[in-house]
Design an enzyme around this catalytic site. Sequence first.
Site, PDB file in Angstrom:
ATOM      1  N   LYS A   1       0.841  -1.194   0.000  1.00  0.00           N
ATOM      2  CA  LYS A   1       0.000   0.000   0.000  1.00  0.00           C
ATOM      3  C   LYS A   1       0.882   1.253   0.000  1.00  0.00           C
ATOM      4  O   LYS A   1       0.651   2.184  -0.748  1.00  0.00           O
ATOM      5  CB  LYS A   1      -0.910  -0.031   1.241  1.00  0.00           C
ATOM      6  CG  LYS A   1      -1.830   1.124   1.343  1.00  0.00           C
ATOM      7  CD  LYS A   1      -2.749   0.977   2.543  1.00  0.00           C
ATOM      8  CE  LYS A   1      -3.421   2.320   2.819  1.00  0.00           C
ATOM      9  NZ  LYS A   1      -4.250   2.286   4.016  1.00  0.00           N
TER      10      LYS A   1
ATOM     11  N   GLU B   1      10.603  -4.799   4.011  1.00  0.00           N
ATOM     12  CA  GLU B   1      10.586  -6.206   3.603  1.00  0.00           C
ATOM     13  C   GLU B   1      10.229  -6.344   2.128  1.00  0.00           C
ATOM     14  O   GLU B   1      10.890  -7.055   1.367  1.00  0.00           O
ATOM     15  CB  GLU B   1       9.545  -6.980   4.431  1.00  0.00           C
ATOM     16  CG  GLU B   1       9.901  -7.184   5.882  1.00  0.00           C
ATOM     17  CD  GLU B   1       9.411  -6.062   6.789  1.00  0.00           C
ATOM     18  OE1 GLU B   1       9.174  -4.931   6.283  1.00  0.00           O
ATOM     19  OE2 GLU B   1       9.277  -6.305   7.999  1.00  0.00           O
TER      20      GLU B   1
ATOM     21  N   GLY C   1      -4.728  -1.618   5.187  1.00  0.00           N
ATOM     22  CA  GLY C   1      -3.926  -2.750   4.713  1.00  0.00           C
ATOM     23  C   GLY C   1      -4.521  -4.103   5.095  1.00  0.00           C
ATOM     24  O   GLY C   1      -4.644  -5.008   4.273  1.00  0.00           O
ATOM     25  N   ARG C   2      -4.938  -4.228   6.364  1.00  0.00           N
ATOM     26  CA  ARG C   2      -5.427  -5.535   6.830  1.00  0.00           C
ATOM     27  C   ARG C   2      -6.852  -5.834   6.376  1.00  0.00           C
ATOM     28  O   ARG C   2      -7.396  -6.884   6.695  1.00  0.00           O
ATOM     29  CB  ARG C   2      -5.270  -5.653   8.347  1.00  0.00           C
ATOM     30  CG  ARG C   2      -5.845  -4.499   9.147  1.00  0.00           C
ATOM     31  CD  ARG C   2      -5.354  -4.534  10.593  1.00  0.00           C
ATOM     32  NE  ARG C   2      -5.802  -3.377  11.356  1.00  0.00           N
ATOM     33  CZ  ARG C   2      -5.161  -2.221  11.410  1.00  0.00           C
ATOM     34  NH1 ARG C   2      -4.046  -2.041  10.721  1.00  0.00           N
ATOM     35  NH2 ARG C   2      -5.620  -1.231  12.152  1.00  0.00           N
TER      36      ARG C   2
ATOM     37  N   GLU D   1      -3.937  -6.062  15.353  1.00  0.00           N
ATOM     38  CA  GLU D   1      -3.396  -4.774  14.891  1.00  0.00           C
ATOM     39  C   GLU D   1      -4.493  -3.704  15.010  1.00  0.00           C
ATOM     40  O   GLU D   1      -4.201  -2.527  15.179  1.00  0.00           O
ATOM     41  CB  GLU D   1      -2.897  -4.896  13.436  1.00  0.00           C
ATOM     42  CG  GLU D   1      -1.972  -3.760  13.026  1.00  0.00           C
ATOM     43  CD  GLU D   1      -1.242  -4.011  11.706  1.00  0.00           C
ATOM     44  OE1 GLU D   1      -0.083  -4.465  11.740  1.00  0.00           O
ATOM     45  OE2 GLU D   1      -1.825  -3.745  10.644  1.00  0.00           O
TER      46      GLU D   1
ATOM     47  N   HIS E   1      -4.917 -32.517  18.801  1.00  0.00           N
ATOM     48  CA  HIS E   1      -3.735 -33.304  19.174  1.00  0.00           C
ATOM     49  C   HIS E   1      -2.570 -32.401  19.544  1.00  0.00           C
ATOM     50  O   HIS E   1      -1.428 -32.845  19.596  1.00  0.00           O
ATOM     51  CB  HIS E   1      -3.351 -34.238  18.025  1.00  0.00           C
ATOM     52  CG  HIS E   1      -4.442 -35.218  17.710  1.00  0.00           C
ATOM     53  ND1 HIS E   1      -4.533 -36.446  18.311  1.00  0.00           N
ATOM     54  CD2 HIS E   1      -5.521 -35.116  16.894  1.00  0.00           C
ATOM     55  CE1 HIS E   1      -5.605 -37.085  17.861  1.00  0.00           C
ATOM     56  NE2 HIS E   1      -6.223 -36.283  16.999  1.00  0.00           N
TER      57      HIS E   1
ATOM     58  N   LYS F   1      10.201  -0.598  13.690  1.00  0.00           N
ATOM     59  CA  LYS F   1      10.708  -0.318  12.337  1.00  0.00           C
ATOM     60  C   LYS F   1      11.783   0.760  12.406  1.00  0.00           C
ATOM     61  O   LYS F   1      12.842   0.658  11.779  1.00  0.00           O
ATOM     62  CB  LYS F   1       9.576   0.206  11.439  1.00  0.00           C
ATOM     63  CG  LYS F   1       8.540  -0.799  11.022  1.00  0.00           C
ATOM     64  CD  LYS F   1       7.579  -0.140  10.025  1.00  0.00           C
ATOM     65  CE  LYS F   1       6.306  -0.932   9.844  1.00  0.00           C
ATOM     66  NZ  LYS F   1       5.286  -0.274   9.052  1.00  0.00           N
TER      67      LYS F   1
END
Length: 546
Positions: free
Chosen positions: A208, A214, A268-269, A354, A385, A513
């Site tokens: 965005k 990254e 973004g999310r 977030e 399990h 960051k």
Amino acid sequence: MTLNKTNPSKTKSWESLQSISENLKAQSILSLFENDSHRVSSHTVKWEEFLIDFSKNKIDQSAWDALYSLASECKLEEAKKSYFEGATINETEGRAVLHTALRAQNTAVRIDGVPIDEDIKAVKEQMRRFTSSVIEGSHKGFTGKSITDVVNIGIGGSDLGPVMVVDAMAYYKNHLKVHFVSNVDGDHINEVLKDLNPETTLFVIVSKSFTTQETLANATTAKKWFLNFAEEKWVANHFAAVSTNLKMIDEFGIDQKNVFTMWNWVGGRFSLWSSVGLSIAMAIGYDRFEELLNGAQGMDEHFYEAPIALNIPTRMALLSVWYNNFLEAETEALIPYTQYLQRFPAYLQQAIMESNGKGVDREGNEVTYQTGNIVWGEPGTNAQHAFFQLIHQGTKLIPVDFIGFKSSLHGDQSHHDKLMSNFFAQTEALLNGKSAEQVKKELISEGKSLQEINALLPHKVFKGDNPTTTLLIDRLTPYNLGALIAAYEHKIFVQGVIWNIFSYDQWGVELGKQLAKTILDEWNTKKAASHDPSTKELISYYRQNS
Ligand code: F6P
């Protein structure tokens, strides 16, 4: 219209909820069933192909009613209007929150007086054309071959939504292989690149902001790798980008015709519905991507219009507030009984934590009550399990959402019956538990001695009374998946409204960051920066040994 700034803990309903919760803490869920013969029907909501059974929760009608009043005191209906109509409800970033507009058939919403409908339609049309040309094979690589592999490079919301949906929709997938690279860990991208053929690979860079460390690092590595095989002019055929930052994309060298815009009013999310979903549309075709959007739109309408007692996202949110703020639950688990939804908990971790992991209210004061619930989970039956021991016999209150489907996709009924018998058995076991008498009887019938029985008995007792919500959906279709995701999105919104926090910013990710940049700059410029003693020592150890 911005959001109201009501402090929920100062409302009348909050006070009532506190006293109701004291009373309910002393009651078992089973006793609530005993006191109300209509409990199942009155605590079940049906909508299209969804059935949600809230009855196995530690809550009664008086608590639900007080929660509905709390929603009203916190001006939920007004807040919903602001949300859907594009008010600047993300106040600290000065933005509207309009992922709902992306799935509406038509929207009359304007941002700063400018209509957004035509822009949305234009980008969707561009997505349809581009994905069709790649899927049909008319989009060619630098040696004239069609694309076989698509690599989505993005992180957070530019990765988790697409990867979750592509995984979830594996049954509907076409021949394209879709890969995801997110981590700045070079081993991630190199693992993916090692099996790819540059002649037939398309990279989709999704960011965005187009400033995320990254994603830029991975995109640069991908481009460098590609240029080992092809000339610069072929980047146009092998790279596409999704962003709001068109200037940065231009600098990166991606051809304008492969650039898909998105907007600041999409968080973004919550962006998988936008061009961020390009890799989804690549994987399942544009028409199925539209079905996903339609399902989300169906849930949007339900959320907007259904009365509170029949409103799935609102009830899910209020229930979560109930556990979080009145019964002291710190976490919630989410167990999809389908392997296809294996990334759903991870996706929701970003969406939920977030958004609502905030400690300051909408007036900037520190909150005096709990907010952001912790969410976690894995698909059943695998989870049984792994960590179910703790849910059954541990010391913590963990409300669990069980998500299951009436039919499987491949139609193997024998497997599906086994899966679903576990699905129902777990919620039954969590509710009912197993008493000391039952355990004793079993041990006697196994021929155990009195001494053995006394030693084993406490370990084999299940107290039960563990709350669960069952979401039973007909089938995992693109439409139903879209609706399911949207239900959780609106749950997040309602919780944020009640907690009087800003759900749509994420300042809490910035400090780390910034410090990573300082450390990297320090290494590049060889100028020491100041650190706490522990970090200083660790960095020095790393630099000496790496
Ligand atoms: O660091 C958090 C975050 O800003 C998320 O909110 C976002 O989804 C992710 O980073 C990726 O951001 P972008 O799409 O701008 O690269």
